[in-house]
Scaffold this motif. Structure first.
Motif, short mmCIF file in Angstrom:
data_model
loop_
_atom_site.label_atom_id
_atom_site.label_comp_id
_atom_site.label_asym_id
_atom_site.label_seq_id
_atom_site.Cartn_x
_atom_site.Cartn_y
_atom_site.Cartn_z
N LEU A 89 0.85 -1.19 0.00
CA LEU A 89 0.00 0.00 0.00
C LEU A 89 0.89 1.24 0.00
N GLU A 90 0.46 2.27 -0.72
CA GLU A 90 1.09 3.58 -0.63
C GLU A 90 0.09 4.46 0.12
N VAL A 91 0.44 4.77 1.35
CA VAL A 91 -0.47 5.50 2.22
C VAL A 91 -0.09 6.98 2.16
N ILE A 92 -0.97 7.77 1.58
CA ILE A 92 -0.67 9.20 1.35
C ILE A 92 -1.54 10.04 2.28
N VAL A 93 -0.92 10.95 3.01
CA VAL A 93 -1.69 11.90 3.82
C VAL A 93 -1.55 13.27 3.16
N ARG A 94 -2.68 13.95 3.01
CA ARG A 94 -2.71 15.24 2.32
C ARG A 94 -3.24 16.33 3.25
N ASN A 95 -2.44 17.38 3.41
CA ASN A 95 -2.85 18.53 4.23
C ASN A 95 -3.30 19.71 3.37
N ALA A 97 -4.36 20.61 -0.92
CA ALA A 97 -4.66 19.98 -2.22
C ALA A 97 -3.56 20.31 -3.23
N ALA A 98 -2.99 19.26 -3.83
CA ALA A 98 -1.96 19.41 -4.87
C ALA A 98 -1.80 18.07 -5.58
N GLY A 99 -1.15 18.09 -6.72
CA GLY A 99 -0.84 16.84 -7.43
C GLY A 99 -2.08 16.14 -7.94
N SER A 100 -2.11 14.80 -7.79
CA SER A 100 -3.15 14.01 -8.43
C SER A 100 -4.56 14.34 -7.93
N ILE A 101 -4.66 14.79 -6.68
CA ILE A 101 -5.99 15.07 -6.12
C ILE A 101 -6.62 16.29 -6.82
N VAL A 102 -5.77 17.18 -7.32
CA VAL A 102 -6.25 18.36 -8.05
C VAL A 102 -6.57 17.99 -9.51
N ARG A 103 -5.73 17.07 -10.04
CA ARG A 103 -6.00 16.62 -11.43
C ARG A 103 -7.28 15.80 -11.51
N ASN A 104 -7.55 15.01 -10.47
CA ASN A 104 -8.64 14.03 -10.56
C ASN A 104 -9.95 14.44 -9.91
N VAL A 174 2.78 19.52 2.45
CA VAL A 174 1.56 19.51 1.62
C VAL A 174 0.97 18.10 1.62
N ASP A 175 1.79 17.11 1.30
CA ASP A 175 1.37 15.71 1.35
C ASP A 175 2.62 14.84 1.38
N PHE A 176 2.45 13.58 1.73
CA PHE A 176 3.59 12.65 1.71
C PHE A 176 3.08 11.23 1.69
N LYS A 177 3.98 10.31 1.30
CA LYS A 177 3.62 8.91 1.12
C LYS A 177 4.39 8.03 2.10
N MET A 178 3.69 7.08 2.68
CA MET A 178 4.34 6.13 3.60
C MET A 178 4.07 4.70 3.15
N MET A 195 12.63 13.74 0.31
CA MET A 195 12.17 14.72 -0.69
C MET A 195 11.54 14.03 -1.90
N ASP A 196 11.79 12.72 -2.07
CA ASP A 196 11.14 11.99 -3.17
C ASP A 196 9.71 11.61 -2.82
N SER A 197 9.39 11.55 -1.52
CA SER A 197 8.07 11.04 -1.13
C SER A 197 7.23 12.06 -0.36
N MET A 198 7.77 13.28 -0.18
CA MET A 198 6.98 14.35 0.45
C MET A 198 6.79 15.45 -0.57
N ARG A 199 5.68 16.16 -0.48
CA ARG A 199 5.52 17.39 -1.26
C ARG A 199 5.66 18.53 -0.26
N LEU A 200 6.70 19.36 -0.44
CA LEU A 200 7.04 20.40 0.53
C LEU A 200 7.01 21.76 -0.15
N TYR A 214 12.00 18.35 -9.87
CA TYR A 214 12.43 17.45 -10.94
C TYR A 214 11.29 17.17 -11.92
N ARG A 215 10.11 16.81 -11.38
CA ARG A 215 8.97 16.46 -12.24
C ARG A 215 8.68 17.57 -13.25
N PHE A 216 8.63 18.80 -12.76
CA PHE A 216 8.17 19.91 -13.61
C PHE A 216 9.28 20.90 -13.95
P1 TYD Z 1 0.24 12.46 -5.76
O1 TYD Z 1 -0.23 13.87 -5.80
O2 TYD Z 1 -0.79 11.40 -5.64
O3 TYD Z 1 1.07 12.10 -7.04
P2 TYD Z 1 1.74 12.97 -8.17
O4 TYD Z 1 1.51 14.39 -7.93
O5 TYD Z 1 3.17 12.55 -8.06
O6 TYD Z 1 1.08 12.45 -9.39
O7 TYD Z 1 1.34 12.28 -4.63
C1 TYD Z 1 1.10 12.60 -3.30
C2 TYD Z 1 2.38 12.48 -2.52
O8 TYD Z 1 2.80 11.15 -2.39
C3 TYD Z 1 3.54 13.22 -3.13
O9 TYD Z 1 4.21 13.88 -2.07
C4 TYD Z 1 4.41 12.19 -3.72
C5 TYD Z 1 4.09 10.95 -2.94
N1 TYD Z 1 4.06 9.77 -3.76
C6 TYD Z 1 5.13 8.91 -3.81
O10 TYD Z 1 6.14 9.10 -3.11
N2 TYD Z 1 5.07 7.79 -4.60
C7 TYD Z 1 3.99 7.51 -5.34
O11 TYD Z 1 3.99 6.47 -6.06
C8 TYD Z 1 2.88 8.40 -5.29
C9 TYD Z 1 1.64 8.14 -6.10
C10 TYD Z 1 2.96 9.50 -4.50
#
Ligand code: TYD
Length: 241
Positions: A89-95, A97-104, A174-178, A195-200, A214-216
């Motif tokens: 599981l990729e458990v993401i906590v969001r404080n 709105a950014a990234g995929s939650i805004v796209r979707n 902003v959000d991060f993945k565990m 920094m690869d798994s948090m959005r700061l 890096y992404r953008f």
């Molecule tokens: P999310 O907004 O879902 O994905 P993205 O913007 O990359 O399309 O990501 C939420 C947070 O979780 C972000 O800080 C990055 C982290 N994340 C990972 O580390 N690995 C992953 O596979 C995903 C989906 C997110």
């Protein structure tokens, strides 16, 4: 403890067995990927910064009663961790709105999410990490309701500790993945928090301080990672109550 054979290679880390079956060695490589592996590079020194930050965060969480797999640092970029049976599981906590939650979904980028929103994805490259709900997690046999409750409670407790700490350093979490695993029937925090798994975001300027650079292509990735590592590591964790 001696490093033995390579057990697993992920996108940015490699895991090795040791002569102790309970202990693995995790190496943070300099590889960086985004968009489901669609963008790839190697950035010298990146593994080291992520290892330093992740180690610091895991030790900080450990001091505050969170069970983690961290055992000790071996050398820059290399740590010893407890052998866990990982839960896919990729458990993401969001404080915010950014990234995929805004796209979707119809969230405005930057809108605060209070209470924080937990989103759980299925960690499966073959299925491209689809979002799960509780019923799917039970039906797939990934975790029991008791385990999922515990994972969510831990995720929120970790979010609270980490948000507070980073806020004192002028950084919005902003959000991060565990990722979590099991050992002797207990749920334990595994993988990394870096920094690869948090959005700061910088609290003052709103600038990205994470893999979004890096992404953008928002600036110099290594300069950003070095700067944020310095900011995170500079604080005595005793400050956070
Ligand atoms: P999310 O907004 O879902 O994905 P993205 O913007 O990359 O399309 O990501 C939420 C947070 O979780 C972000 O800080 C990055 C982290 N994340 C990972 O580390 N690995 C992953 O596979 C995903 C989906 C997110």
């Amino acid at each position: 403890m001696k490093q033995a054979d390579l057990l697993y290679t992920g996108k940015a880390k490699s895991v090795y067995r040791t002569d102790d079956p309970e202990v693995y060695i995790m190496k943070f490589r300099d590889d960086i990927t985004a968009f489901d592996g669609g963008k790839k590079d190697t950035l010298a020194g990146k593994g080291r910064y992520n290892a330093e930050v992740s180690t610091f965060i895991f030790r900080y969480l450990g001091e505050h009663g969170i069970r983690t797999h961290y055992i000790e640092s071996i050398e820059p970029g290399v740590i010893a961790v407890q052998n866990l049976t990982m839960i896919p599981l990729e458990v993401i906590v969001r404080n915010v709105a950014a990234g995929s939650i805004v796209r979707n979904y119809p969230f405005r980028e930057g809108a605060p999410l209070d209470p924080p929103v937990i989103v759980i994805d299925y960690k499966s490259d073959a299925h491209h990490d689809p979002m799960l709900n509780d019923e799917l997690i039970y039906a797939l046999g990934i975790a029991t309701p008791e385990e999922l409750d515990q994972i969510k409670a831990m995720a929120l407790a970790i979010n609270e500790l980490l948000s507070k700490y980073l806020d004192l350093r002028g950084i919005t979490l902003v959000d991060f993945k565990m990722e979590f695993g099991r050992s002797n029937g207990r749920i334990i925090l595994g993988d990394e928090i870096s920094m690869d798994s948090m959005r700061l975001w910088d609290k003052e300027t709103g600038a990205s301080l994470d893999k979004d650079v890096y992404r953008f292509e928002k600036g110099d990735v290594m300069e950003t990672y070095a700067g944020v590592a310095k900011r995170i590591l500079s604080a005595p964790w005793g400050e956070v109550k």
